[in-house]
Write a protein that holds these residues in place. Sequence first.
Motif, short mmCIF file in Angstrom:
data_model
loop_
_atom_site.label_atom_id
_atom_site.label_comp_id
_atom_site.label_asym_id
_atom_site.label_seq_id
_atom_site.Cartn_x
_atom_site.Cartn_y
_atom_site.Cartn_z
N LEU A 249 0.84 -1.20 0.00
CA LEU A 249 0.00 0.00 0.00
C LEU A 249 0.87 1.25 0.00
N LEU A 250 0.40 2.28 -0.66
CA LEU A 250 1.07 3.57 -0.65
C LEU A 250 0.77 4.28 0.67
N THR A 251 1.63 5.21 1.05
CA THR A 251 1.52 5.80 2.38
C THR A 251 0.17 6.46 2.62
N HIS A 252 -0.42 7.07 1.61
CA HIS A 252 -1.70 7.74 1.83
C HIS A 252 -2.86 6.76 1.94
N GLN A 253 -2.61 5.47 1.67
CA GLN A 253 -3.65 4.46 1.80
C GLN A 253 -3.69 3.82 3.18
N GLU A 254 -2.76 4.21 4.05
CA GLU A 254 -2.68 3.64 5.39
C GLU A 254 -3.98 3.74 6.19
N PRO A 255 -4.64 4.90 6.23
CA PRO A 255 -5.81 5.02 7.12
C PRO A 255 -6.88 3.97 6.88
N LEU A 256 -7.20 3.66 5.62
CA LEU A 256 -8.25 2.69 5.35
C LEU A 256 -7.83 1.28 5.77
N VAL A 257 -6.54 0.97 5.59
CA VAL A 257 -6.06 -0.36 6.02
C VAL A 257 -6.06 -0.45 7.54
N ARG A 258 -5.61 0.62 8.20
CA ARG A 258 -5.63 0.62 9.66
C ARG A 258 -7.06 0.49 10.19
N LYS A 259 -7.99 1.13 9.53
CA LYS A 259 -9.40 1.05 9.96
C LYS A 259 -9.93 -0.38 9.80
#
Length: 286
Positions: A249-259
């Motif tokens: 995942l690209l860095t800006h995609q982190e929030p959705l994966v963390r959620k």
Amino acid sequence: MYQITAKGPREAIEAAWDALAWTDPSPAGAVDAKEDGRHAWRLDAYAETREDADACQALIEETSPNLNPVVEPLEDRDWVTLSLEGLPPVEAGRFIVAGSHVLAKSAPGKTPILIEAGPAFGTGHHGTTLGCLLGLEHVLKQDRPQKVLDVGTGSGLLAIAAIKTGSLRAWGTEIDADSVRVANENAAKNHVANAFQTFETGGGFNTTIRRDAPYDLVFANILFRPLVGLSPTICELTATGGHVILSGLLTHQEPLVRKAYGARGLSLVHRVRKDGWSSLVFRKHA
């Protein structure tokens, strides 16, 4: 073989990459996006025929009209293998990943992983694979996972690294038959074939993998969308107190994966960022 190249802002490159990666069937046999200087990104796609190359170009132009993709024919050679043969060894914490000619002269005290040039993803050079190795290094400072699952194992590098540092058994999954073969061959070359085997299976996994759950450590170095889509299954297969290492995942995609994973009882305990890519280490709550 044809190479299709485009340069531009990250948003446009990512949109074009997403379109090429998720069109089914895709005209691109392989596609990659990476930073290419300050505030600039580059997209590289590869196609077997001119027709497919033109389809890639059209899809890029349709998705991101401000990009100007260029199609170039490549000499008929095994470009994947040739590009990997010139790669330097990779050092990540205690690990060194390289071909046999380099490992023979490798630094003492390192855990060697033999990965020769080949078509399967995972040499340690890409920011995602390197990040996962560093994530494993973090886990090993506090835990010794016994059973490991490597989702989308590619070359088998991550599972091999786990076994070489104390894990008793690892299963790998792949949707590509060539990658299954390569991963199992790499297990033999690294003398861990008795502890690591890869199966050709999709997101549902097979009965062997499900029967052997739960796992103390799960790797999933795949892509952003399947990371989110597989979150229920991955969390279900992870042992209480176990770790999950995610990348692709690209860095800006982190929030959705963390959620997605946080909602299923996992907490983020470590993060590695390399070349615009993120690798996330989670631990499953008791």
